[in-house]
Motif scaffolding. Structure first.
Motif, short mmCIF file in Angstrom:
data_model
loop_
_atom_site.label_atom_id
_atom_site.label_comp_id
_atom_site.label_asym_id
_atom_site.label_seq_id
_atom_site.Cartn_x
_atom_site.Cartn_y
_atom_site.Cartn_z
N ILE A 100 0.84 -1.20 0.00
CA ILE A 100 0.00 0.00 0.00
C ILE A 100 0.88 1.26 0.00
O ILE A 100 0.61 2.23 -0.71
CB ILE A 100 -0.95 0.02 1.23
N ASN A 101 1.94 1.25 0.81
CA ASN A 101 2.87 2.39 0.84
C ASN A 101 3.42 2.71 -0.55
O ASN A 101 3.59 3.88 -0.91
CB ASN A 101 4.07 2.07 1.75
N LEU A 102 3.72 1.67 -1.31
CA LEU A 102 4.28 1.89 -2.66
C LEU A 102 3.20 2.40 -3.60
O LEU A 102 3.45 3.28 -4.42
CB LEU A 102 4.89 0.58 -3.19
N LEU A 103 2.01 1.84 -3.46
CA LEU A 103 0.90 2.25 -4.32
C LEU A 103 0.53 3.72 -4.10
O LEU A 103 0.18 4.43 -5.04
CB LEU A 103 -0.30 1.33 -4.05
N MET A 104 0.62 4.17 -2.86
CA MET A 104 0.29 5.56 -2.54
C MET A 104 1.51 6.47 -2.65
O MET A 104 1.44 7.65 -2.36
CB MET A 104 -0.27 5.65 -1.11
N ARG A 105 2.62 5.89 -3.01
CA ARG A 105 3.91 6.61 -3.11
C ARG A 105 4.33 7.29 -1.82
O ARG A 105 4.87 8.39 -1.83
CB ARG A 105 3.90 7.62 -4.27
N PHE A 106 4.10 6.60 -0.70
CA PHE A 106 4.74 7.07 0.53
C PHE A 106 6.21 6.68 0.47
O PHE A 106 7.04 7.27 1.13
CB PHE A 106 4.06 6.48 1.77
N TYR A 107 6.48 5.66 -0.34
CA TYR A 107 7.86 5.29 -0.67
C TYR A 107 7.90 5.02 -2.17
O TYR A 107 6.90 4.64 -2.76
CB TYR A 107 8.27 4.01 0.07
N ARG A 153 -3.11 10.46 -5.04
CA ARG A 153 -3.80 10.21 -3.77
C ARG A 153 -5.26 10.66 -3.79
O ARG A 153 -6.10 10.08 -3.10
CB ARG A 153 -3.02 10.86 -2.63
N ASP A 154 -5.55 11.66 -4.57
CA ASP A 154 -6.95 12.11 -4.69
C ASP A 154 -7.85 11.05 -5.32
O ASP A 154 -9.06 11.13 -5.23
CB ASP A 154 -7.04 13.39 -5.53
#
Ligand code: ADP
Length: 291
Positions: A97-104, A127-128
């Motif tokens: 999920i972190n990768l999909l939302m580009r938190f990383y 993210r929107d």
């Protein structure tokens, strides 16, 4: 990292402003000055309105160079599919999920939505397009209505009520002393955990994003609210690409695709029936947890 860059799996512990943004995946992201994130791509399209095809191609990622985690992960999800992610703690579910939302950002490989590489989008654009409902709910002091709209303008009372009906929150809201104008405190006052979650679902219902990230509750909620939440989740997921960190057997059974993760890899992938027939790790997991 400041509080705004806390990744998905750290969120469940603390209530932060980011959680607000995540729980609602709304323009609240305007709050996030992405100071610690790399600059957004100059190539980003002016508008991004994806239908929700999500692809991972040979993705590699680790938080720490010396500790391999996600290795050669491939995924091809079509718009509207429900994806249940299961696996033991530490398997990499939140990391996905972190990768999909580009938190990383990925170390190698590509993640794309509707064929557009995430790196070629502005993070806000990305993210929107996701609605998020996490276990830990976030509310702010104000009216029920404020908590649903989060200050987003332009919604009529009818639209708000419609969203609340669709998420099965209307019946409890209308029984509150001042209905939609009832003032609640930041921790939700007298609302039950389930009712708070229904409010968060209503927020997402109001914005109808094409993709969803849901983190199913592990804690117990009274049965009638639980049934309403499940119905609301189902209604919300209808037609939307949904990634669910799943704990309920019913969710897992009804998913189009179950991703079974272990040690950063998707070790099995398929429907409930297909995976049981493989008699592998999923079958074991299923028998130990549910059967
Ligand atoms: P799951 O969601 O399946 O429980 P995670 O994706 O949270 O698994 O974690 C996968 C691995 O990555 C674990 O070994 C975890 O300790 C590690 N990890 C998770 N988040 C971070 C982080 N922010 N920094 C360093 N290591 C992390």
């Amino acid at each position: 990292a400041n509080q705004y860059t806390k990744p998905f799996n750290e969120i469940s512990g603390v209530v932060t402003e980011l959680q607000n943004a995540l729980a609602c995946a709304e323009r609240v992201f305007a709050l996030i000055e992405e100071k610690t994130e790399t600059a957004d791509s100059a190539k980003a399209p002016d508008t991004f309105a994806p239908s929700g095809d999500v692809k991972f191609d040979n993705v590699f990622f680790s938080y720490d160079k010396d500790k391999k985690l996600i290795e050669d992960l491939n995924l091809d999800i079509k718009k509207g599919q429900r994806v249940a992610i299961v696996g033991p703690t530490g398997a990499g579910k939140s990391t996905l999920i972190n990768l999909l939302m580009r938190f990383y950002d990925v170390d190698r490989g590509d993640i794309s939505i509707d064929g557009i590489n995430l790196k070629d989008l502005k993070r806000r654009q990305l993210r929107d397009n996701f609605g998020m409902v996490l276990q830990e709910t976030w509310l702010r002091s104000g009216t029920i209505k404020d908590n649903i709209t989060l200050g987003r303008c332009g919604f009529t009372d009818e639209e708000i009520i419609e969203a609340a009906k669709a998420s099965h929150a209307h019946s409890f809201i209308k029984r509150l002393p001042d209905g939609y104008d009832t003032v609640i405190s930041e921790n939700g006052g007298d609302l039950s955990q389930g009712q708070k979650q229904l409010l968060c679902i209503t927020r997402v219902m109001l914005s109808i994003p094409p993709m969803l990230i849901l983190d199913e509750a592990t804690s117990s909620i009274d049965t009638s609210t639980e049934i309403r939440i499940q119905k609301a989740f189902n209604r919300m997921m209808n037609g939307r690409t949904s990634f669910i960190v799943a704990h309920r057997l019913s969710t897992i059974r009804e998913a189009d695709v179950i991703l079974v993760m272990k040690n950063g890899r998707i070790i099995e992938q398929g429907s409930h029936k297909e995976l049981l027939e493989q008699k592998g790790f999923y079958n074991e997991l299923y028998n130990s947890q549910f059967a």
